[in-house]
Design a protein around this motif. Structure first.
Motif, PDB file in Angstrom:
ATOM      1  N   ARG A 191      16.717  62.306 -40.320  1.00  0.00           N
ATOM      2  CA  ARG A 191      17.026  61.070 -40.336  1.00  0.00           C
ATOM      3  C   ARG A 191      18.321  60.542 -39.604  1.00  0.00           C
ATOM      4  NH1 ARG A 191      19.826  57.779 -43.153  1.00  0.00           N
ATOM      5  NH2 ARG A 191      20.703  59.589 -44.401  1.00  0.00           N
ATOM      6  N   MET A 192      19.285  61.427 -40.249  1.00  0.00           N
ATOM      7  CA  MET A 192      20.721  61.249 -39.644  1.00  0.00           C
ATOM      8  C   MET A 192      20.788  61.209 -38.131  1.00  0.00           C
ATOM      9  SD  MET A 192      22.837  63.282 -42.439  1.00  0.00           S
ATOM     10  CE  MET A 192      24.429  62.888 -41.676  1.00  0.00           C
ATOM     11  N   ASN A 203      17.198  61.713 -30.072  1.00  0.00           N
ATOM     12  CA  ASN A 203      15.827  61.404 -30.355  1.00  0.00           C
ATOM     13  C   ASN A 203      14.946  62.493 -30.065  1.00  0.00           C
ATOM     14  OD1 ASN A 203      16.260  58.834 -31.546  1.00  0.00           O
ATOM     15  ND2 ASN A 203      16.540  57.979 -29.331  1.00  0.00           N
ATOM     16  N   GLU A 210      18.920  58.449 -36.499  1.00  0.00           N
ATOM     17  CA  GLU A 210      19.968  57.186 -36.793  1.00  0.00           C
ATOM     18  C   GLU A 210      21.154  56.953 -35.849  1.00  0.00           C
ATOM     19  OE1 GLU A 210      21.108  56.559 -40.885  1.00  0.00           O
ATOM     20  OE2 GLU A 210      19.257  55.999 -41.425  1.00  0.00           O
ATOM     21  N   ASN A 211      21.595  58.306 -35.066  1.00  0.00           N
ATOM     22  CA  ASN A 211      22.749  58.406 -34.579  1.00  0.00           C
ATOM     23  C   ASN A 211      22.056  58.622 -32.933  1.00  0.00           C
ATOM     24  OD1 ASN A 211      25.230  58.624 -36.103  1.00  0.00           O
ATOM     25  ND2 ASN A 211      23.656  59.751 -37.236  1.00  0.00           N
ATOM     26  N   SER A 212      20.830  58.207 -32.568  1.00  0.00           N
ATOM     27  CA  SER A 212      20.263  58.059 -31.248  1.00  0.00           C
ATOM     28  C   SER A 212      19.981  59.735 -30.698  1.00  0.00           C
ATOM     29  CB  SER A 212      21.079  57.447 -30.465  1.00  0.00           C
ATOM     30  OG  SER A 212      21.302  56.220 -30.706  1.00  0.00           O
ATOM     31  N   GLU A 254      16.347  64.957 -44.388  1.00  0.00           N
ATOM     32  CA  GLU A 254      17.633  64.202 -44.375  1.00  0.00           C
ATOM     33  C   GLU A 254      18.240  64.613 -43.064  1.00  0.00           C
ATOM     34  OE1 GLU A 254      20.773  61.769 -45.457  1.00  0.00           O
ATOM     35  OE2 GLU A 254      18.809  61.956 -46.157  1.00  0.00           O
TER      36      GLU A 254
END
Length: 638
Positions: free
Chosen positions: A561-562, A569, A565-567, A558
């Motif tokens: 993933r978060m 990387n 999703e918030n770039s 998790e």
């Protein structure tokens, strides 16, 4: 919990203005979340008179009315109620009014091409009843333009109080009055029960059997015959509306009134619907479902406590009554239930059913077991008065295992050391007597106090009484020391294991990793994707966090993933923590682990080379560096 100041004044003399009252309650540790003046709530609602009614030219079910609302000119109001007619006196919501049921603002607008400059209100829209079949027609000589609050007699101030789970005794007006009495020194005036009820058994009328005495510790009841179910009087409706309740009828309204008065939940049964004239309190066992008052079918678990008659369940104990025994317009005989249901069992049942009511909310926090019979008698008197019925002489009071009043000892020296204030025994007794906590023994610097049943869930230890004394005397009397002293046990932050872990974490951070702390609770459906050796929670707070993680990585996904999703990387993360699973013997095992994560783009960029992602070789090199640094043995490669 909403508290009406007008209602509160029935039990204690209050001369303090609302702002001083709020300050005093806050000083007692009772949070006042909001203050509402009813005059402001009904602002822009006025008395109006329908002068003319015409059919809407563009809608069959709408009317266009000319209404005198005391504004100097007749208002054009489009109305959809079938019962609106000229000559009626009504409640008009002017532009700017906020409708209580729906919380929307009235604005001047066009409805099907006709201008509407207000709204003619129904009882339901004003939260004054259930009727929404038509507008509310008023019987009054008040002139148009008179504030509607004047017609209702609404001049109350409502306090919204936040009640902590340990203070179930504050879920009533008498409970708050008791606290204010401690603040002001005024005596609490509890309503007297005038009828003696003969205190004989009602066995000839109804028999009660408690099959589960752990779930139901006491069961009381009274019987009223020949009642008339009708609308409640205005004084009762005003109090209920002030408390945030919707008036229903005189019988149900009385049970709600007494509950908000003293904190004891009640339930009214249609006596003639009780088969074999028996009440049996038992666990659900073979019963699989039950239809509650809200006309919903509830799936039962075998440990849920039921109230049954001679043939069927009629209520979920402490939660909600059944559709098969509800009060209706044909009811003439009423049996009032007043009981003490176990807080833990009520809580578990309420959570399982996904159903919380005003009753379950109170039973979960613990009610006063000594109040049950009084509440039943109080309700019977009010129902007999408002329903024009007759009280059947006699009572039901089944109390198989009588509880002993709890007692707690407190050392004066301990109180003085904790508070920094020098109290003596007389001062302590005087403070606690304000809230009905009386000293029963005093010797060798220690005092023993008898705790009221209403506080038995809250006051169980010496430190609880210490807090009560300080609270009643005023937290502001605690002095501020010249310096602060912080005490902690060094053993919690020392030892070879702790030192080794701290050294490892420091080394991993030095290699560019960031430490994270993920949740030990994860979603079961996600955990099942990895293995089936996991530990489920019996009573999870969320279906997204209902099992303990069996490995650190189940919670780390998790986090990854978060970040993606918030770039973010390029991730180099690590976590040290515990995971949980069953061992070979079926016992719960707690394992300490370290997890390294490398995900996304490689963190070291070389302009002459193409950007690449982390690979398994990068992870292997980091793991080998840690193994070599700390001489890790017994390595298992997979």
């Amino acid at each position: 919990m909403k508290i009406s100041l007008n209602w509160l004044k029935n039990y204690i003399d209050i001369s303090l203005p609302a702002d001083e009252l709020v300050k005093g309650l806050t000083g007692l540790g009772i949070e006042v979340e909001s203050v509402e003046d009813q005059l402001n709530k009904l602002k822009n609602f006025v008395i109006g008179r329908v002068i003319e009614k015409k059919k809407h030219p563009n809608a069959d079910k709408l009317s266009v009315c000319k209404v005198d609302a005391g504004t100097g000119e007749l208002l054009n109001i489009v109305c959809g109620a079938p019962n609106v007619d000229s000559g009626q006196t009504v409640c008009v919501a002017l532009p700017g009014a906020i409708i209580p049921n729906g919380n929307f603002e009235i604005k001047k607008s066009k409805l099907r091409g006709e201008v509407s400059e207000g709204m003619i209100c129904s009882a339901k829209e004003l939260e004054l009843g259930d009727d929404h079949s038509g507008i509310m027609v008023l019987d009054t000589e008040l002139v148009p333009g008179t504030p509607f609050s004047e017609y209702l007699g609404y001049n109350d101030v409502i306090l919204e109080i936040g009640i902590t789970p340990n203070r179930g005794d504050l879920l009533s007006h008498i409970g708050i009055a008791r606290e204010l009495g401690a603040l002001t020194g005024s005596k609490v005036k509890e309503p007297a029960v005038k009828n003696d009820f003969s205190n004989v058994s009602l066995d000839e009328k109804i028999k009660v059997n408690i099959e589960n005495p752990k779930g139901c510790l006491r069961y009381c009841g009274t019987l009223i015959e020949g009642i008339k179910v009708k609308e409640s009087p205005n004084w009762l409706k005003k109090y209920l509306v002030a408390a945030g309740l919707r008036p229903i009828n005189n019988i149900v309204d009385v049970t709600n009134y007494v509950m908000y008065e003293c904190g004891q939940p009640l339930h009214a049964f249609d006596y003639d619907a009780i088969e074999d004239k028996k009440i049996i309190i038992r666990s659900a066992a073979g019963d699989t479902d039950f239809i509650t008052l809200d006309n919903k079918t509830r799936k039962l678990r075998e440990d849920i406590l039921l109230i049954c008659d001679g043939k069927k369940p009629v209520a979920l104990a402490g939660i909600m009554g059944g559709l098969n025994s509800e009060i209706n317009n044909e009811t003439v005989n009423v049996f009032i239930e007043s009981a003490y249901f176990d807080p833990v069992l009520t809580r578990l049942s309420s959570k399982f059913l996904g159903l919380q009511s005003d009753s379950s909310y109170r039973f979960e926090r613990g009610v006063d077991i000594e109040r049950t019979l009084w509440a039943s008698k109080r309700a019977a008197e009010l129902i007999a008065e408002l329903g024009e019925g007759n009280i059947v002489q006699g009572i039901v009071d089944v109390y198989p295992n009588r509880l002993k009043a709890p007692e707690v000892e407190m050392r004066i020296s301990h109180l003085n050391r904790i508070s920094g204030i020098q109290y003596n025994k007389d001062e302590v007794s005087a403070l606690l007597e304000r809230i009905d906590i009386n000293c029963v023994n005093s010797e060798n610097g220690s005092m023993k106090f008898r705790i009221p049943y209403a506080r038995k869930e809250d006051l169980q230890r010496e430190i609880d009484l210490v807090e009560e004394v300080i609270r009643l005397d005023g937290y502001d009397k605690i002095g501020i020391p010249d310096y602060d002293t912080l005490y902690f046990d060094l053993r919690d932050f020392s030892g070879a294991d702790y030192d080794k872990l701290r050294e490892i974490r420091k080394y991993i951070v030095g290699r560019g990793f960031k430490e994270v702390i993920s949740n030990t609770l994860v979603e079961e459906s996600f955990q099942q994707k990895f293995n089936d050796n996991y530990i489920s929670l019996l009573n999870p707070s969320s279906d997204k966090m209902n099992v303990l993680r069996s490995e650190l990585y189940t919670g780390m996904f998790e986090v990854i993933r978060m970040n993606f999703e918030n770039s973010n990387n390029s991730l180099k993360l690590f976590e040290t923590g515990n995971s949980f699973k069953y061992d070979e013997k079926g016992n719960i095992a707690e394992n300490k682990s370290i997890l390294l994560v490398m995900a996304g783009e490689y963190d070291y960029k070389v302009f002459s080379q193409k950007q690449r992602n982390f690979t398994i070789l990068d992870m292997a090199s980091e793991a080998e560096a840690i193994i070599a640094k700390f001489s890790v043995e017994n390595i298992k490669k997979i």
